[in-house]
Design a protein around this motif. Structure first.
Motif, short mmCIF file in Angstrom:
data_model
loop_
_atom_site.label_atom_id
_atom_site.label_comp_id
_atom_site.label_asym_id
_atom_site.label_seq_id
_atom_site.Cartn_x
_atom_site.Cartn_y
_atom_site.Cartn_z
N GLU A 51 104.93 -34.73 65.61
CA GLU A 51 106.14 -34.86 64.77
C GLU A 51 106.57 -36.31 64.66
OE1 GLU A 51 106.19 -32.84 67.57
OE2 GLU A 51 105.86 -30.92 66.61
N THR A 52 106.41 -37.05 65.75
CA THR A 52 106.80 -38.45 65.73
C THR A 52 105.90 -39.24 64.80
OG1 THR A 52 107.51 -38.22 68.03
CG2 THR A 52 107.26 -40.44 67.21
N ARG A 53 104.61 -38.97 64.84
CA ARG A 53 103.67 -39.66 63.94
C ARG A 53 103.97 -39.33 62.49
NH1 ARG A 53 98.49 -37.87 66.95
NH2 ARG A 53 98.88 -38.80 68.97
N ALA A 54 104.26 -38.07 62.20
CA ALA A 54 104.55 -37.65 60.82
C ALA A 54 105.83 -38.34 60.33
CB ALA A 54 104.68 -36.14 60.73
N TYR A 55 106.84 -38.39 61.19
CA TYR A 55 108.10 -39.05 60.83
C TYR A 55 107.86 -40.53 60.56
CZ TYR A 55 112.64 -41.26 61.37
OH TYR A 55 113.75 -42.02 61.17
N GLU A 56 107.06 -41.17 61.42
CA GLU A 56 106.77 -42.60 61.25
C GLU A 56 106.04 -42.85 59.93
OE1 GLU A 56 106.58 -46.61 61.81
OE2 GLU A 56 107.76 -45.16 62.94
N ALA A 57 105.08 -41.99 59.58
CA ALA A 57 104.34 -42.15 58.32
C ALA A 57 105.28 -41.98 57.12
CB ALA A 57 103.20 -41.14 58.25
N LYS A 58 106.16 -40.99 57.18
CA LYS A 58 107.11 -40.76 56.09
C LYS A 58 108.07 -41.94 55.96
CE LYS A 58 110.56 -37.55 54.38
NZ LYS A 58 111.34 -36.37 54.63
N ARG A 59 108.55 -42.44 57.08
CA ARG A 59 109.46 -43.58 57.08
C ARG A 59 108.77 -44.81 56.49
NH1 ARG A 59 111.02 -47.87 60.01
NH2 ARG A 59 109.38 -47.62 61.52
N GLN A 60 107.51 -45.03 56.84
CA GLN A 60 106.75 -46.17 56.31
C GLN A 60 106.58 -46.05 54.80
OE1 GLN A 60 105.85 -48.72 58.27
NE2 GLN A 60 104.96 -49.87 56.59
N GLU A 61 106.29 -44.84 54.32
CA GLU A 61 106.14 -44.63 52.88
C GLU A 61 107.44 -44.91 52.14
OE1 GLU A 61 104.70 -40.68 52.17
OE2 GLU A 61 102.90 -41.00 53.37
N GLU A 62 108.55 -44.42 52.68
CA GLU A 62 109.86 -44.65 52.05
C GLU A 62 110.21 -46.14 52.05
OE1 GLU A 62 112.57 -42.19 54.19
OE2 GLU A 62 111.86 -40.35 53.24
N LEU A 63 109.91 -46.81 53.14
CA LEU A 63 110.19 -48.24 53.23
C LEU A 63 109.37 -49.02 52.21
CD1 LEU A 63 111.59 -50.58 54.71
CD2 LEU A 63 109.66 -50.59 56.29
N ASN A 64 108.09 -48.69 52.12
CA ASN A 64 107.24 -49.39 51.15
C ASN A 64 107.66 -49.10 49.71
OD1 ASN A 64 105.63 -50.83 52.91
ND2 ASN A 64 104.13 -49.19 53.12
N GLN A 65 108.07 -47.86 49.42
CA GLN A 65 108.53 -47.54 48.07
C GLN A 65 109.79 -48.33 47.73
OE1 GLN A 65 106.90 -45.69 45.77
NE2 GLN A 65 108.45 -46.54 44.41
N ASP A 66 110.69 -48.48 48.69
CA ASP A 66 111.90 -49.26 48.47
C ASP A 66 111.55 -50.73 48.22
OD1 ASP A 66 114.88 -49.41 48.52
OD2 ASP A 66 114.46 -50.80 50.18
#
Length: 64
Positions: A38-53
């Motif tokens: 779950e931590t890895r999935a959260y980190e990947a989602k957070r990274q995607e959102e950060l890069n999109q921003d």
């Protein structure tokens, strides 16, 4: 109603914390830890959102 005397700081009550903490930021020393999925999935989602921003604001995305 607040008076001007209530807005002024007294030098008798000002405290400053000047402790120093040594950082452990050695780039050559790693410690492996088991991370939950779950931590890895959260980190990947957070990274995607950060890069999109960053892309939305005209900046380059961070490398993976």
């Amino acid at each position: 109603m607040i008076t001007i005397e209530q807005l002024v700081l007294s030098a008798d009550h000002v405290f400053i914390d000047s402790t120093h903490v040594k950082a452990s930021a050695n780039k050559r020393k790693f410690e492996k830890k088991i991370v939950r999925k779950e931590t890895r999935a959260y980190e990947a989602k957070r990274q995607e959102e950060l890069n999109q921003d960053r892309i939305d604001h005209g900046k380059k995305p961070f490398p993976p």
